[in-house]
Design a protein around this motif. Sequence first.
Motif, PDB file in Angstrom:
ATOM      1  N   ALA A   1      -0.435   5.674   9.351  1.00  0.00           N
ATOM      2  CA  ALA A   1      -0.721   4.255   9.106  1.00  0.00           C
ATOM      3  C   ALA A   1      -0.687   3.973   7.610  1.00  0.00           C
ATOM      4  O   ALA A   1      -1.311   4.691   6.820  1.00  0.00           O
ATOM      5  CB  ALA A   1      -2.084   3.882   9.677  1.00  0.00           C
ATOM      6  N   GLN A   2       0.034   2.934   7.227  1.00  0.00           N
ATOM      7  CA  GLN A   2       0.131   2.537   5.822  1.00  0.00           C
ATOM      8  C   GLN A   2      -1.152   1.794   5.454  1.00  0.00           C
ATOM      9  O   GLN A   2      -1.226   0.569   5.499  1.00  0.00           O
ATOM     10  CB  GLN A   2       1.367   1.658   5.603  1.00  0.00           C
TER      11      GLN A   2
ATOM     12  N   TYR B   1       5.158   0.168  14.791  1.00  0.00           N
ATOM     13  CA  TYR B   1       4.587  -1.180  14.704  1.00  0.00           C
ATOM     14  C   TYR B   1       4.665  -1.667  13.262  1.00  0.00           C
ATOM     15  O   TYR B   1       4.230  -0.977  12.334  1.00  0.00           O
ATOM     16  CB  TYR B   1       3.133  -1.216  15.164  1.00  0.00           C
ATOM     17  N   VAL B   2       5.223  -2.857  13.083  1.00  0.00           N
ATOM     18  CA  VAL B   2       5.322  -3.477  11.766  1.00  0.00           C
ATOM     19  C   VAL B   2       4.370  -4.668  11.719  1.00  0.00           C
ATOM     20  O   VAL B   2       4.593  -5.675  12.390  1.00  0.00           O
ATOM     21  CB  VAL B   2       6.764  -3.944  11.471  1.00  0.00           C
TER      22      VAL B   2
ATOM     23  N   ILE C   1       0.849  -1.194   0.000  1.00  0.00           N
ATOM     24  CA  ILE C   1       0.000   0.000   0.000  1.00  0.00           C
ATOM     25  C   ILE C   1       0.885   1.244   0.000  1.00  0.00           C
ATOM     26  O   ILE C   1       1.741   1.404   0.867  1.00  0.00           O
ATOM     27  CB  ILE C   1      -0.919   0.013   1.241  1.00  0.00           C
ATOM     28  N   LYS C   2       0.670   2.117  -0.949  1.00  0.00           N
ATOM     29  CA  LYS C   2       1.493   3.326  -1.037  1.00  0.00           C
ATOM     30  C   LYS C   2       0.908   4.467  -0.202  1.00  0.00           C
ATOM     31  O   LYS C   2       1.630   5.321   0.307  1.00  0.00           O
ATOM     32  CB  LYS C   2       1.617   3.756  -2.501  1.00  0.00           C
TER      33      LYS C   2
ATOM     34  N   TYR D   1      -2.109  -2.525  10.536  1.00  0.00           N
ATOM     35  CA  TYR D   1      -1.336  -1.917   9.457  1.00  0.00           C
ATOM     36  C   TYR D   1       0.012  -1.454  10.013  1.00  0.00           C
ATOM     37  O   TYR D   1       0.128  -1.146  11.204  1.00  0.00           O
ATOM     38  CB  TYR D   1      -2.063  -0.695   8.870  1.00  0.00           C
ATOM     39  N   ASN D   2       1.008  -1.382   9.149  1.00  0.00           N
ATOM     40  CA  ASN D   2       2.266  -0.763   9.557  1.00  0.00           C
ATOM     41  C   ASN D   2       1.970   0.671   9.981  1.00  0.00           C
ATOM     42  O   ASN D   2       1.337   1.423   9.229  1.00  0.00           O
ATOM     43  CB  ASN D   2       3.262  -0.740   8.392  1.00  0.00           C
ATOM     44  N   HIS D   3       2.404   1.055  11.177  1.00  0.00           N
ATOM     45  CA  HIS D   3       2.148   2.437  11.586  1.00  0.00           C
ATOM     46  C   HIS D   3       3.221   2.954  12.538  1.00  0.00           C
ATOM     47  O   HIS D   3       3.866   2.194  13.260  1.00  0.00           O
ATOM     48  CB  HIS D   3       0.756   2.603  12.202  1.00  0.00           C
ATOM     49  N   ILE D   4       3.395   4.257  12.486  1.00  0.00           N
ATOM     50  CA  ILE D   4       4.417   4.955  13.266  1.00  0.00           C
ATOM     51  C   ILE D   4       3.763   6.164  13.914  1.00  0.00           C
ATOM     52  O   ILE D   4       2.962   6.854  13.279  1.00  0.00           O
ATOM     53  CB  ILE D   4       5.582   5.419  12.359  1.00  0.00           C
TER      54      ILE D   4
END
Length: 304
Positions: free
Chosen positions: A256-257, A102-103, A57-58, A289-292
């Motif tokens: 969040a990706q 979080y990955v 996801i971009k 989701y990947n999120h920072i």
Amino acid sequence: MNNISDLTLNEAKKFLKKIGDKEGAREIKQIIKEDPEKAEMLVSETMDRQFNQVWKIKEHAYGFLDVENEKDGKIPIVNALTMDADKSLKGERINIRIGNIYVERYPGFFGGEHEILFEFKAKHAPEGSAEDETIQYTQKYTLRNKGGGGKSGLSIMKGLRVPNNGIDFYLNTIYLSNENEEKFLRFLENGIFTSGLELIPGANPVLKQVTGYASGITQYLIDEKKSKIIQEIGLGFDFAGNTEVASLKNGTYVAAQAPRQMLSWSDWYYDMDSSLIQPYDDSLDRLPYNHITFVVSKHEEEND
């Protein structure tokens, strides 16, 4: 440097195989086997039922922790693109640091560690100068799927002076694809690159060298053409009220990706006990989701 989601399926298959992601390479191989014409399709264009990897996801969705409306240890999350900015921050100094990482899934061996370069960029308004300057900084993180890393709360920039038009804050997370790159970048474990970039006049005599290193690292990776960008985060942090850019204020942001149409922040909250982003309906343990998270705070001068 390519974003991994911009690779064709044929290119992605080779890259994933090279970095030990046998599962992903096998899934793509099957797609191409069933329809050879899809070999030139971009990874980001694949249907989830064919290739369901969150790192493809971009797009990113941006939230903000609404601490003023915390109740019973649950902090609501609002859309960071539609909230009001704090215009009193114009010309003031702020600090930016990483909160939690979080990955959900990054490319590579599922149970292994990922060496990831974080490349930060932001605009800074130096005192006594009519021109804004772009500050660049890098940090290296070791991350794992279904978790994060041992580092959290690290400073990125300290004493950044906010330009009147905002700071144009960007982050790329870059997958380091081989041991040579990892060895070359081991100097990033030095305290200068883990304690944050000090932007107070006179406080950091090696400021130009550090920002120069960051620019040189990026150019090296571009020239090598081996590493790939996984997440391209552009928070913006301005005052214009533009619904495509996050407004700047003190507090914690979430990047969040995820497709924005798939993530409604009103369905989620930040749990103060677990430090996790969780759904109100208790259907999941955490945001999948990947999120920072990023924390923006007013810079306070230290007294001697």
